[in-house]
Structures are given as C-alpha cells and as structure tokens.
Design an enzyme around this catalytic site. Structure first.
Site, PDB file in Angstrom:
ATOM      1  N   LYS A  31     -14.475   9.575  17.382  1.00 14.57           N
ATOM      2  CA  LYS A  31     -14.049  10.527  18.355  1.00 14.57           C
ATOM      3  C   LYS A  31     -13.085  10.348  19.665  1.00 14.57           C
ATOM      4  O   LYS A  31     -12.335  10.465  20.526  1.00 14.57           O
ATOM      5  CB  LYS A  31     -15.287  11.490  18.084  1.00 14.57           C
ATOM      6  N   HIS A  35     -17.891  15.400 -17.515  1.00 12.37           N
ATOM      7  CA  HIS A  35     -16.357  14.465 -17.888  1.00 12.37           C
ATOM      8  C   HIS A  35     -15.480  13.222 -16.975  1.00 12.37           C
ATOM      9  O   HIS A  35     -14.341  13.578 -17.290  1.00 12.37           O
ATOM     10  CB  HIS A  35     -15.589  15.931 -18.287  1.00 12.37           C
ATOM     11  N   GLU A  64     -26.522  12.767   7.715  1.00 10.06           N
ATOM     12  CA  GLU A  64     -26.030  12.825   9.643  1.00 10.06           C
ATOM     13  C   GLU A  64     -27.209  13.077  10.141  1.00 10.06           C
ATOM     14  O   GLU A  64     -27.440  12.443  10.876  1.00 10.06           O
ATOM     15  CB  GLU A  64     -25.359  13.603   9.679  1.00 10.06           C
TER      16      GLU A  64
END
Length: 504
Positions: free
Chosen positions: A473, A364, A333
C-alpha cells in the site's frame, strides 16, 4: 513448536503414520467413526479420516498443554493484550456475549450492545423510507464477512432491502452495481476502520456523487469523526467500531450493518447468539473435547508433521460459496507470519495456503488434482443435513457427492491401469450443519476463528496484526503520482519499465 518438550514424540508418531492407509487406521480403531466425531449445538464434525491415531492425538494435546492453550483462551476472552505488537486486546468474542467476569470484557460487551441497538434504530428508520437498495462499500474485513453472511442467509425473495457489495478499487465494479439501481431509492454504507483506505475513499466518492450528496449515506468506522467529515455524513448516521476488534473479526459489530439490512435485525442477533454459544463451548470445554482445538491441532498436524502446504475448503451448499474466500483472509492474514511474539524467527512452517470452492462445481475443476495429483491436500467438506428449498432430490444428490468424494479421497482404488488408479490417503474433515440457520452459521464462523487462534498459540505467533499488507500500500501511494504524469524518482528498473508501458 519444535522446541517444545513433546515435539520429538510427536515427530515419531508422524514418521510412523505418514505412510499409513486411512482404511488401516479405521480397521485398527473400529470405533473411530464415532469416537472421532463431535456434535456442538447445530454443528457436527467428523475427523475419522484424518491421518492420526489416539497416540498421536495425545502427543498433540500434550504440546497444547505445554503451550498453555487453556490459559491463552482465558487471556483472549478476558480482554488481555493478546495482540502484543499493537498492544491491544482482541475482543471480538465480546461483540456477541459476556462470558467472563473480567471488567474489560463486560464493558466491551455493554458498549457493543449499545451500538447494536443504535443500528437497529437506523434500520427501522430506513424501513420507513422508500429505499429499496443498499450499496455497501468496504474491503477486506469490512466486506468479506458481511458479504458472506448476507449471501448465505438472505431470503430467496421478499427481502425488505437488496444489499449490493462493492470492494475493488476497479471502477468497473462500482459502474456495474450502480447501473442497475435508482439513486432516489438507494442508500449507501461506507465501512472502513481508519477511513484512510484508498479503495473505500475512492468508491465512496463515486457513490456520494451518484447519490447527489450525503443524505442517504451511512458510515461505520473506528474513526467516526474522520468518517463524518470526509463525506459530510451526519454524526447520527455514523456507527463506531473499535481498535480492539480486528477487521477480519468484525462482522459481529456495526460492520454487520449491511448483514442486518439484508437478513433482518432479528436474524442478525441470532447469528451472534450462535457464535456466542460456540464461544461458550470453547471457553468451558476440556481441550480433548473442544472442537475448535481439535480442528486447529489437525491443521498443525497436517502442516508441520505431514508437510501439507495447502488446505482446501469445499462447501456443499451453494449459499456458502463465499466461505472459502472469507476463510482465506481469516486464516492467511492471521497466520501468515514468520516471526514469533518476541520477534525471533519461527522454528516451523506456519500457515498453509487456503483455497476452495462450492461443490459439486469443484468436482469438475480441481478434483482431478486432489485425487491423482502428487500433492496431498487436506480438506474440509461442509454440508447441511436438512435443506429448506423445495428440491429434495437435488439435496440428496449433493450429499451423496460429499459421502462419495470423501470416501474416494481417503480410500482410493487400485487398477491395473496406472492412469485409472487412485492412491487414496487424502485426509478430510466433514462438517455438517443441521440446517443453514443464522445460529449455525454464527457457530461455524466462531469455530474457524478459534481454530485460527489455536494454531497461532501452537506456533507462538500473533494472529491479530497484519503488517504484511502495509508495504504494498505504501509503494502504491508513492507510485500513484507517477501514473498521473508527475515526475517521480523510481529506483526499481522493472517498475520503471512497467510505468513507461502504462503511461504509453
């Protein structure tokens, strides 16, 4: 950065070193394992397996001086308007220490100290009640930092409060959290800089109704009047934050209220002390010995000179499992920008994609790609020298894996069978905490904050705005009525089709 006077020399070093084997670099500089190591307070750093040498580092530091990195740190700490697009200071360092003679920074520190004492008083009041559980509602910087620190430093048992974090607007997150709690013994904290954040308002409404009112609700906001009004919270239970602190840098402020409840107020102050001690190192140490500078320049070197598009963070301490997610926000950000401070296009790539996980689990899952994939992924390996659990053999095995994996990534191994051959040449930095204490974690987070700032100065971008999060948004708020069945003019044909699918 490519327009600096020293870039051509730096680029020549990159061409020289791009194909260099890390064992060859170590052989050419026998003192490299210690010369490329630094100890700052409770933190140890070893950069010996990065693919640069002294000449390349000198060229990096020359560009840092040309970019006036030392002056940039002074401007940051003194409270000058380093956030030029929003005409604000970025005074997160003043939340934890008063390190300059600049009046604006000293005033910010005094203000933060006053609010911190108010927060301590609220904690004492809560401790005198029957409350056992705290639900902290926030998102982004209002959640990731507090969640990380609370999880890392909470006691295995016996804590006065159990703190639960809810961030996602998905109602399942709140439902699962509340299902385990008793509303009569639960308090809530709503954290939002603007108190206009959709996720926090929706989740706050659920929590307010579940608690049966606002009697045990608290808020933290840069808009305390709106916070108090939105949920009828008494002003004495609303703590302020400020527009001179960005959300992703705010855990040191009253945003850390849930941290202090989870780990204790004294340990919260120790967290701030550790960060302030590292701040002092950054402010007062020459560039060549400054660990945050070296870490940030290493990131620039790997991104811009060696072409690495991603960066991995592996935490070999389960208590730090949330650190990669926290760093994703802090780094991406802050540095996910495509224009410079003056609005012109950047002349080089900026942020890498940051990702990672907790060792040894990650060995793994994605380590196959790190060892034998076609992309070279620089990595930070983070561990602790001393553990404080009773399982010493487990910790020994954990640290053996740090040593083994970093060696294998760097050195590789030849084989007559190409399927079993390891190319090596994968750079990494090892960071070791003496122990996972509040001071050490505070210092570690401070280091990453300053490393981000170093990169922003090198690229000439603003690390303290985040306009890229706004468009999505805005569109979501426009589309919400359509999902509720209202008639909305939607221009995008794919969005129209998806709306039809969702509306049945």
């Amino acid at each position: 950065m490519t327009q600096t006077n020293g870039f051509d020399a730096l680029h020549a070093h990159a061409q020289r070193l791009r194909g260099a084997a890390i064992p060859a670099l170590l052989a050419a500089e026998p003192e490299r394992p210690t010369q490329y190591a630094r100890q700052v307070g409770p933190l140890y750093f070893n950069f010996a397996r990065q693919k640069y040498d002294r000449a390349a580092l000198d060229a990096l530091f020359a560009i840092a001086r040309e970019r006036d990195l030392s002056g940039a740190f002074q401007r940051l700490f003194r409270g000058e308007q380093v956030n030029v697009t929003e005409q604000r200071a970025a005074l997160h360092t003043a939340l934890r220490g008063d390190l300059t003679d600049a009046p604006v920074a000293s005033e910010a520190y005094a203000t933060a100290e006053e609010v911190r004492q108010r927060m301590g008083s609220l904690i004492q009041q809560l401790e005198a009640t029957d409350v056992t559980d705290i639900v902290s509602v926030g998102i982004g910087g209002s959640d990731l930092g507090p969640r990380l620190v609370a999880d890392a430093l909470r006691a295995p048992s016996g804590a006065r409060f159990r703190v639960h974090f809810v961030s996602n607007v998905d109602g399942a997150a709140m439902q699962r959290t509340l299902a385990t709690l008793d509303p009569a013994r639960t308090a809530g904290i709503l954290i939002s800089k603007t108190f206009g954040t959709q996720e926090t308002l929706l989740n706050g409404s659920i929590l307010h109704a579940w608690l049966g009112g606002s009697e045990r609700l608290y808020a933290v906001s840069a808009n305390p009047e709106r916070a108090a009004k939105a949920f009828d919270i008494a002003p004495g239970r609303v703590l302020p934050m400020w527009d001179w602190v960005g959300g992703r840098y705010s855990l040191w402020s009253a945003v850390g209220f849930p941290i202090a409840l989870a780990i204790g107020f004294e340990r919260f102050e120790q967290l701030l002390e550790g960060a302030a001690q590292f701040d002092a190192h950054v402010l007062n140490t020459p560039l060549e010995e400054n660990v945050a500078v070296l870490h940030g320049l290493t990131a620039v070197w790997n991104r811009n000179l060696l072409g690495s598009a991603t960066h991995a963070v592996m935490t070999y301490d389960q208590r730090l499992a949330l650190l990669p997610a926290y760093l994703q926000q802090l780094v991406m950000e802050s540095l996910g920008k495509r224009v410079k401070l003056d609005g012109s296009a950047v002349d080089s790539d900026t942020v890498s994609v940051w990702w990672g996980g907790a060792g040894t689990d990650v060995q793994h899952s994605f380590f196959q790609a790190l060892h034998q994939g076609t992309s070279v992924v620089p990595a930070d390996f983070i561990g602790t020298v001393h553990n404080d659990d009773p399982y010493a053999e487990n910790h020994t095995a954990l640290m053996a894996n740090v040593l083994a994996q970093t060696e294998a990534l760097a050195n590789g191994q030849d084989s007559s069978d190409p399927h079993r051959s390891y190319p090596g040449g994968r750079p990494s930095t090892v960071i070791l905490l003496d122990a996972l204490t509040p001071q050490a974690l505070g210092a570690l987070i401070s280091m990453y904050e300053h490393s981000v700032y170093v990169q922003s100065v090198m690229w000439g971008i603003n690390a303290f705005d985040q306009f890229g999060v706004e468009l999505g948004k805005q569109l979501a708020s426009q589309l919400l009525p359509a999902l509720k069945g209202e008639s909305v003019d939607v221009a995008d044909p794919v969005t129209r089709e998806l709306l039809n699918k969702l509306r049945g």
